[in-house]
Scaffold this motif. Structure first.
Motif, mmCIF file in Angstrom:
data_model
loop_
_atom_site.group_PDB
_atom_site.id
_atom_site.type_symbol
_atom_site.label_atom_id
_atom_site.label_comp_id
_atom_site.label_asym_id
_atom_site.label_seq_id
_atom_site.Cartn_x
_atom_site.Cartn_y
_atom_site.Cartn_z
ATOM 1 N N PHE A 51 23.881 -22.617 -67.220
ATOM 2 C CA PHE A 51 22.532 -22.039 -67.215
ATOM 3 C C PHE A 51 22.461 -20.574 -66.786
ATOM 4 C CE2 PHE A 51 22.210 -26.630 -66.287
ATOM 5 C CZ PHE A 51 21.556 -27.030 -67.441
ATOM 6 N N GLY A 52 23.560 -20.029 -66.285
ATOM 7 C CA GLY A 52 23.584 -18.625 -65.901
ATOM 8 C C GLY A 52 23.450 -18.407 -64.406
ATOM 9 N N PHE A 53 24.016 -17.314 -63.933
ATOM 10 C CA PHE A 53 23.987 -16.991 -62.501
ATOM 11 C C PHE A 53 22.572 -16.722 -62.003
ATOM 12 C CE2 PHE A 53 28.431 -15.797 -63.493
ATOM 13 C CZ PHE A 53 29.072 -16.509 -62.489
ATOM 14 N N LYS A 54 21.748 -16.138 -62.852
ATOM 15 C CA LYS A 54 20.392 -15.768 -62.448
ATOM 16 C C LYS A 54 19.475 -16.986 -62.369
ATOM 17 C CE LYS A 54 16.854 -12.929 -61.765
ATOM 18 N NZ LYS A 54 16.664 -12.274 -60.453
ATOM 19 N N SER A 55 19.589 -17.866 -63.361
ATOM 20 C CA SER A 55 18.644 -18.980 -63.487
ATOM 21 C C SER A 55 18.790 -20.041 -62.404
ATOM 22 C CB SER A 55 18.813 -19.645 -64.863
ATOM 23 O OG SER A 55 18.677 -18.693 -65.891
ATOM 24 N N LYS A 88 27.089 -14.727 -51.774
ATOM 25 C CA LYS A 88 28.382 -15.215 -51.272
ATOM 26 C C LYS A 88 28.863 -16.422 -52.076
ATOM 27 C CE LYS A 88 29.297 -12.378 -47.880
ATOM 28 N NZ LYS A 88 30.472 -11.481 -48.002
ATOM 29 N N LEU A 89 27.915 -17.267 -52.474
ATOM 30 C CA LEU A 89 28.272 -18.430 -53.289
ATOM 31 C C LEU A 89 28.721 -17.988 -54.678
ATOM 32 C CD1 LEU A 89 28.487 -21.441 -53.842
ATOM 33 C CD2 LEU A 89 26.019 -21.473 -54.312
ATOM 34 N N VAL A 90 27.992 -17.062 -55.272
ATOM 35 C CA VAL A 90 28.367 -16.532 -56.588
ATOM 36 C C VAL A 90 29.765 -15.925 -56.527
ATOM 37 C CG1 VAL A 90 27.873 -14.716 -58.291
ATOM 38 C CG2 VAL A 90 26.014 -16.150 -57.415
ATOM 39 N N TYR A 117 36.818 -23.998 -71.206
ATOM 40 C CA TYR A 117 36.617 -23.972 -69.755
ATOM 41 C C TYR A 117 35.313 -23.262 -69.400
ATOM 42 C CZ TYR A 117 37.654 -23.833 -64.798
ATOM 43 O OH TYR A 117 37.587 -24.021 -63.444
ATOM 44 N N LEU A 118 35.010 -22.177 -70.091
ATOM 45 C CA LEU A 118 33.794 -21.406 -69.811
ATOM 46 C C LEU A 118 32.605 -21.889 -70.641
ATOM 47 C CD1 LEU A 118 35.214 -17.772 -69.485
ATOM 48 C CD2 LEU A 118 34.809 -19.468 -67.689
ATOM 49 N N LYS A 119 32.752 -23.094 -71.207
ATOM 50 C CA LYS A 119 31.669 -23.733 -71.966
ATOM 51 C C LYS A 119 31.140 -22.823 -73.077
ATOM 52 C CE LYS A 119 30.447 -26.339 -67.807
ATOM 53 N NZ LYS A 119 31.140 -27.562 -68.175
ATOM 54 N N ASN A 120 32.085 -22.213 -73.793
ATOM 55 C CA ASN A 120 31.794 -21.319 -74.920
ATOM 56 C C ASN A 120 30.961 -20.106 -74.506
ATOM 57 O OD1 ASN A 120 32.313 -20.700 -77.552
ATOM 58 N ND2 ASN A 120 30.684 -21.956 -78.417
ATOM 59 N N GLU A 121 30.955 -19.843 -73.196
ATOM 60 C CA GLU A 121 30.236 -18.687 -72.635
ATOM 61 C C GLU A 121 28.771 -18.657 -73.079
ATOM 62 O OE1 GLU A 121 32.245 -15.123 -71.834
ATOM 63 O OE2 GLU A 121 34.141 -15.778 -72.676
ATOM 64 N N LYS A 122 28.177 -19.856 -73.200
ATOM 65 C CA LYS A 122 26.810 -19.916 -73.728
ATOM 66 C C LYS A 122 25.784 -19.307 -72.785
ATOM 67 C CE LYS A 122 26.275 -24.766 -72.284
ATOM 68 N NZ LYS A 122 26.082 -26.132 -72.775
ATOM 69 N N SER A 123 26.098 -19.255 -71.487
ATOM 70 C CA SER A 123 25.156 -18.632 -70.547
ATOM 71 C C SER A 123 25.488 -17.162 -70.297
ATOM 72 C CB SER A 123 25.144 -19.404 -69.218
ATOM 73 O OG SER A 123 26.368 -19.192 -68.525
#
Length: 201
Positions: free
Chosen positions: A16-20, A46-48, A87-93
Motif C-alpha cells: 500500500f505504500g510508505f505514506k498510506s 524509525k520503523l520505515v 519479492y517487492l510485489k511487482n513494485e505496485k506501491s
C-alpha cells in the motif's frame, strides 16, 4: 516482537505504500496496541528505516543465492529480475518513489547501499560473461556496471516513466534486453534470444 513488526510493516508498505500505511494500521493488522510498536520504534520514520534496510538485506541474500547457482550471467540477470519483482510485489506501491518523496534521507542511504551491492555484483557478472565468451571482450566493465545501476534506478523515476503508461515489469524487461544487446557476443545473443522469446510468448 520487533522482527514481527518489521515483517508485517514490510508487507503493508510494499502493498500500500510508505505514506498510506499508518502505525494504527500496523497495530490493527497485528492485533497489538500502538504502544507496543512504540516500545521498539520511536516513530514511524524509525520503523520505515528498519523496514527499508531489512528488505534490502533480504533482497541481497536472494541475489547472492542466484549469483551462486545461475548457469550463466544472462540467466542470472533474468532470475534476479523475477526474484526482485516477486519479492517487492511487482513494485505496485512504488516503494522507491514514495521513499524518495516522503523519506529522502532514508532513500539516500538506501541508494548508496544499493549502488555498493549492485556495482560489485554486476562487475563480477560482466567479467564472468567476458570470460565465458557471452559478453564482448572490449567492454569497459567499470563503466557498464555504473550505467546499469543508473539505468535501473532511472526507470523507477515516475516523472519520466509514469506507471499509468509503463508497467514496472515491462520497464525492467525492456531495460534488461536493451542492456544485454549492447554487450553480448553472437554466442550470448543466442542465449538472450531464447529469453526474449520466452517472455514474449
Amino acid at each position: 516482537m520487533r522482527e514481527k513488526i518489521i515483517h508485517k510493516a514490510a508487507d503493508l508498505f510494499l502493498n500500500f505504500g510508505f505514506k498510506s500505511v499508518t502505525m494504527d494500521d500496523i497495530a490493527n493488522e497485528m492485533a497489538i496496541s500502538k504502544k507496543t510498536i512504540y516500545v521498539h520504534f520511536a516513530n514511524k520514520t524509525k520503523l520505515v528505516e528498519a523496514v527499508t534496510f531489512s528488505i534490502f538485506e533480504n533482497v541481497c541474500e536472494g541475489i547472492d543465492g542466484i549469483c551462486n547457482t545461475s548457469e550463466n550471467p544472462i540467466q542470472e540477470l533474468y532470475d534476479i529480475k523475477m526474484f526482485v519483482l516477486h519479492y517487492l510485489k511487482n513494485e505496485k506501491s512504488s516503494p522507491q518513489f514514495q521513499l524518495k518523496k516522503y523519506y529522502p534521507q532514508i532513500h539516500t542511504q538506501l541508494t548508496l547501499k544499493q549502488f555498493d551491492k549492485m556495482y560489485g555484483s554486476v562487475k563480477d557478472s560482466l567479467q564472468n560473461g567476458i570470460d565465458t565468451g557471452l559478453f564482448r571482450q572490449a567492454i569497459d566493465v567499470d563503466f557498464i556496471a555504473r550505467m546499469y545501476f543508473n539505468g535501473m534506478t532511472g526507470i523507477k523515476d515516475q516523472t519520466i516513466f509514469p506507471l499509468d503508461r509503463f508497467d514496472m515489469e515491462y520497464l525492467i524487461e525492456s531495460y534488461l534486453e536493451y542492456h544485454l544487446r549492447a554487450i553480448v557476443t553472437d554466442k550470448g545473443l543466442e542465449i538472450l534470444n531464447t529469453f526474449t522469446k520466452e517472455n514474449q510468448s
